[in-house]
Scaffold this motif. Structure first.
Motif, PDB file in Angstrom:
ATOM      1  N   HIS A  49       0.826  -1.214   0.000  1.00  0.00           N
ATOM      2  CA  HIS A  49       0.000   0.000   0.000  1.00  0.00           C
ATOM      3  C   HIS A  49       0.859   1.263   0.000  1.00  0.00           C
ATOM      4  N   ARG A  50       2.142   1.112   0.317  1.00  0.00           N
ATOM      5  CA  ARG A  50       2.999   2.290   0.458  1.00  0.00           C
ATOM      6  C   ARG A  50       3.191   2.981  -0.893  1.00  0.00           C
ATOM      7  N   SER A  51       3.002   4.297  -0.904  1.00  0.00           N
ATOM      8  CA  SER A  51       3.113   5.182  -2.084  1.00  0.00           C
ATOM      9  C   SER A  51       2.647   4.479  -3.365  1.00  0.00           C
ATOM     10  N   ASP A  52       3.509   4.303  -4.335  1.00  0.00           N
ATOM     11  CA  ASP A  52       3.045   3.812  -5.630  1.00  0.00           C
ATOM     12  C   ASP A  52       3.523   2.392  -5.927  1.00  0.00           C
ATOM     13  N   SER A  53       3.901   1.638  -4.885  1.00  0.00           N
ATOM     14  CA  SER A  53       4.482   0.313  -5.145  1.00  0.00           C
ATOM     15  C   SER A  53       3.494  -0.639  -5.830  1.00  0.00           C
ATOM     16  N   LEU A  54       2.236  -0.568  -5.440  1.00  0.00           N
ATOM     17  CA  LEU A  54       1.224  -1.439  -6.041  1.00  0.00           C
ATOM     18  C   LEU A  54       1.018  -1.072  -7.514  1.00  0.00           C
ATOM     19  N   GLN A  55       0.977   0.244  -7.748  1.00  0.00           N
ATOM     20  CA  GLN A  55       0.769   0.730  -9.114  1.00  0.00           C
ATOM     21  C   GLN A  55       1.921   0.288 -10.030  1.00  0.00           C
ATOM     22  N   ARG A  56       3.134   0.370  -9.501  1.00  0.00           N
ATOM     23  CA  ARG A  56       4.295  -0.038 -10.302  1.00  0.00           C
ATOM     24  C   ARG A  56       4.252  -1.545 -10.578  1.00  0.00           C
ATOM     25  N   TRP A  61       3.511  -5.638 -14.694  1.00  0.00           N
ATOM     26  CA  TRP A  61       2.807  -6.832 -15.200  1.00  0.00           C
ATOM     27  C   TRP A  61       2.204  -6.540 -16.577  1.00  0.00           C
ATOM     28  N   ALA A  62       1.529  -5.397 -16.671  1.00  0.00           N
ATOM     29  CA  ALA A  62       0.822  -5.064 -17.919  1.00  0.00           C
ATOM     30  C   ALA A  62       1.798  -4.836 -19.068  1.00  0.00           C
ATOM     31  N   LYS A  63       2.939  -4.203 -18.747  1.00  0.00           N
ATOM     32  CA  LYS A  63       3.901  -3.856 -19.802  1.00  0.00           C
ATOM     33  C   LYS A  63       4.779  -5.028 -20.215  1.00  0.00           C
ATOM     34  N   SER A  64       4.787  -6.095 -19.406  1.00  0.00           N
ATOM     35  CA  SER A  64       5.701  -7.203 -19.681  1.00  0.00           C
ATOM     36  C   SER A  64       5.209  -8.093 -20.822  1.00  0.00           C
ATOM     37  N   SER A  65       4.014  -7.843 -21.322  1.00  0.00           N
ATOM     38  CA  SER A  65       3.537  -8.632 -22.453  1.00  0.00           C
ATOM     39  C   SER A  65       2.694  -7.742 -23.346  1.00  0.00           C
ATOM     40  N   ARG A  66       2.854  -7.913 -24.664  1.00  0.00           N
ATOM     41  CA  ARG A  66       2.067  -7.089 -25.589  1.00  0.00           C
ATOM     42  C   ARG A  66       0.609  -7.545 -25.620  1.00  0.00           C
ATOM     43  N   PHE A  67       0.333  -8.716 -25.002  1.00  0.00           N
ATOM     44  CA  PHE A  67      -1.047  -9.203 -24.989  1.00  0.00           C
ATOM     45  C   PHE A  67      -1.848  -8.621 -23.822  1.00  0.00           C
ATOM     46  N   ARG A  68      -1.188  -7.804 -23.024  1.00  0.00           N
ATOM     47  CA  ARG A  68      -1.909  -7.193 -21.901  1.00  0.00           C
ATOM     48  C   ARG A  68      -2.195  -5.732 -22.219  1.00  0.00           C
ATOM     49  N   ASN A  69      -3.336  -5.277 -21.757  1.00  0.00           N
ATOM     50  CA  ASN A  69      -3.794  -3.950 -22.100  1.00  0.00           C
ATOM     51  C   ASN A  69      -3.431  -2.960 -20.996  1.00  0.00           C
ATOM     52  N   ALA A  70      -2.215  -2.423 -21.074  1.00  0.00           N
ATOM     53  CA  ALA A  70      -1.742  -1.508 -20.042  1.00  0.00           C
ATOM     54  C   ALA A  70      -2.532  -0.206 -20.051  1.00  0.00           C
ATOM     55  N   ARG A 307     -18.889  -1.728 -15.695  1.00  0.00           N
ATOM     56  CA  ARG A 307     -18.796  -3.021 -14.994  1.00  0.00           C
ATOM     57  C   ARG A 307     -17.555  -3.061 -14.113  1.00  0.00           C
ATOM     58  N   THR A 308     -17.675  -3.821 -13.033  1.00  0.00           N
ATOM     59  CA  THR A 308     -16.557  -3.927 -12.105  1.00  0.00           C
ATOM     60  C   THR A 308     -15.556  -4.953 -12.619  1.00  0.00           C
ATOM     61  N   ARG A 309     -14.305  -4.531 -12.717  1.00  0.00           N
ATOM     62  CA  ARG A 309     -13.232  -5.420 -13.169  1.00  0.00           C
ATOM     63  C   ARG A 309     -12.156  -5.414 -12.097  1.00  0.00           C
ATOM     64  N   SER A 310     -11.416  -6.507 -12.012  1.00  0.00           N
ATOM     65  CA  SER A 310     -10.420  -6.500 -10.942  1.00  0.00           C
ATOM     66  C   SER A 310      -9.079  -7.108 -11.335  1.00  0.00           C
ATOM     67  N   ILE A 311      -8.074  -6.581 -10.673  1.00  0.00           N
ATOM     68  CA  ILE A 311      -6.723  -7.133 -10.789  1.00  0.00           C
ATOM     69  C   ILE A 311      -6.358  -7.566  -9.373  1.00  0.00           C
ATOM     70  N   ALA A 321      -2.695 -11.199 -11.157  1.00  0.00           N
ATOM     71  CA  ALA A 321      -3.657 -11.950 -11.981  1.00  0.00           C
ATOM     72  C   ALA A 321      -4.818 -11.010 -12.268  1.00  0.00           C
ATOM     73  N   ALA A 322      -5.217 -10.961 -13.531  1.00  0.00           N
ATOM     74  CA  ALA A 322      -6.272 -10.011 -13.892  1.00  0.00           C
ATOM     75  C   ALA A 322      -7.393 -10.728 -14.618  1.00  0.00           C
ATOM     76  N   ASP A 323      -8.560 -10.105 -14.650  1.00  0.00           N
ATOM     77  CA  ASP A 323      -9.627 -10.730 -15.430  1.00  0.00           C
ATOM     78  C   ASP A 323      -9.474 -10.343 -16.900  1.00  0.00           C
ATOM     79  N   SER A 324     -10.320 -10.924 -17.752  1.00  0.00           N
ATOM     80  CA  SER A 324     -10.120 -10.847 -19.214  1.00  0.00           C
ATOM     81  C   SER A 324     -10.074  -9.423 -19.765  1.00  0.00           C
TER      82      SER A 324
END
Ligand SMILES: [Zn+2]
Ligand SMILES: [Zn+2]
Length: 353
Positions: A49-56, A61-70, A307-311, A321-324
């Motif tokens: 929860h500290r500063s932006d660690s979760l966001q990073r 995760w999102a940037k590590s694959s071109r199949f993910r929608n960052a 709609r509610t989506r979650s990571i 882990a993220a939903d579709s």
């Protein structure tokens, strides 16, 4: 305007305040849960929860694959960020079953002395010793004090039956060929003593060993079965397989199922109901062992298209882990088409030769 690649995306710091959600179980079993795990999960919550660690973490995760929608992640501010422990339950129980009594009739023993005692209650009967959680196949057990002598129904108390071969006459007719003095042969019938009953017309009753009486005993089937049931305190929690992989044991002990605390934990109350209903009328639970495993989870909720989506960020390894909706389905479709085209070309080449 061309779509920016994942690496070029700008990052605006989230302003959503992360929350820590305590599970009622943590207060209920506070002194019994593994203190190391509990302290560590709190520390993990604070760290992510500290500063932006979760966001990073999520962006990486999102940037590590071109199949993910960052882009979906960058453009939106999370609705909620909630960290909690997910608890998984494993209830092992050993049930002893004593069936409804049934009667068994057998020949009266040679020196049978009736005993003047009251029949025992089925649950007072002493059964063989057996180790905890070891299954026992249904085994007939005699109820002491419940035996009595009855008249043999086969011979009606006579101890003997009419011989079936001679119908009680003691003799049977037999056809014999006789040659007369003139050489002619004729058939005559002759009375002969009956062999099975040795001419007495009666044979001993096999059912009662010729005693005329039977011993009727009351029996029940004794068995022990072991069951392991699994439960989760919130079955709607996403990514159950990953959580299961990253969960660790924080409690394992023999428990009493009538402990009132379990009724305050719906998953446990449900497991106890399952464990007890199968043999509610003819069984009792002898032993129960509870294992609680836990994994820390941080749930980041977004509102995407209403709609509610979650990571989810799972375990101490912070597996994302993220939903579709967080996958770039256009890139996945393009990659799929490319692979399909290659397969078609290879097939075409192979088939031509
Ligand atoms: Zn008999
Ligand atoms: Zn006979």
């Amino acid at each position: 305007m061309p779509r920016p690649t994942n690496d070029q995306l700008p990052m605006n710091a989230w302003t959503t305040t992360p929350e820590w959600q305590e599970n009622p179980l943590e207060a209920l079993l506070s002194s019994e849960l593994d203190p190391k795990y509990m302290a560590r999960s709190q520390a993990r919550g604070l760290a992510v929860h500290r500063s932006d660690s979760l966001q990073r973490m999520v962006l990486r995760w999102a940037k590590s694959s071109r199949f993910r929608n960052a882009q979906t992640i960058v453009e939106r501010e999370p609705l909620r960020i909630v960290s909690r422990n997910v608890f998984l339950f494993e209830l092992k129980s050993s049930t002893e079953v004593r069936s409804e009594p049934h009667s068994k009739r057998s020949p009266l023993p040679a020196r049978y002395v009736p005993r003047d005692e009251a029949p025992q209650d089925i649950w007072d009967v002493i059964v063989p010793e057996s180790a905890r959680f070891v299954p026992v196949k249904p085994t007939p057990i005699r109820i002491p004090g419940a035996a009595h002598v009855v008249v043999c129904e086969d011979c009606d108390g006579q101890g003997e039956l009419l011989c079936a071969d001679c119908a009680g006459r003691g003799t049977v007719e037999r056809a014999v060929k006789v040659r007369a003095s003139d050489g002619s042969v004729s058939t005559q019938s002759q009375e002969r003593s009956c062999t099975p009953c040795q001419g007495s017309g009666k044979i001993a009753c096999r059912r009662c060993n010729a005693r005329g009486e039977l011993l009727e005993e009351q029996m029940f089937l004794w068995s022990r079965t072991t069951h392991t049931l699994h439960g989760e305190d919130d079955p709607t929690t996403p990514h159950p397989r990953l959580l299961n992989q990253h969960a660790q044991v924080i409690f394992r002990d023999a428990v009493r199922l009538d402990d009132a605390r379990w009724q305050q934990i719906p998953a446990m109350a449900d497991l106890i109901t399952q464990a007890t209903t199968a043999h509610a009328h003819d069984g009792i639970i002898l032993d129960a062992e509870l294992t609680i495993r836990a994994a820390p989870l941080t749930d980041i909720t977004y509102l995407v298209g209403g709609r509610t989506r979650s990571i989810a960020v799972i375990g101490y390894a912070n597996i994302v882990a993220a939903d579709s909706s967080f996958y770039d389905w256009r890139s996945i479709a393009v990659a799929g088409l490319v692979i399909l085209s290659i397969v078609v070309v290879i097939l075409a080449v192979v088939l031509r030769h």
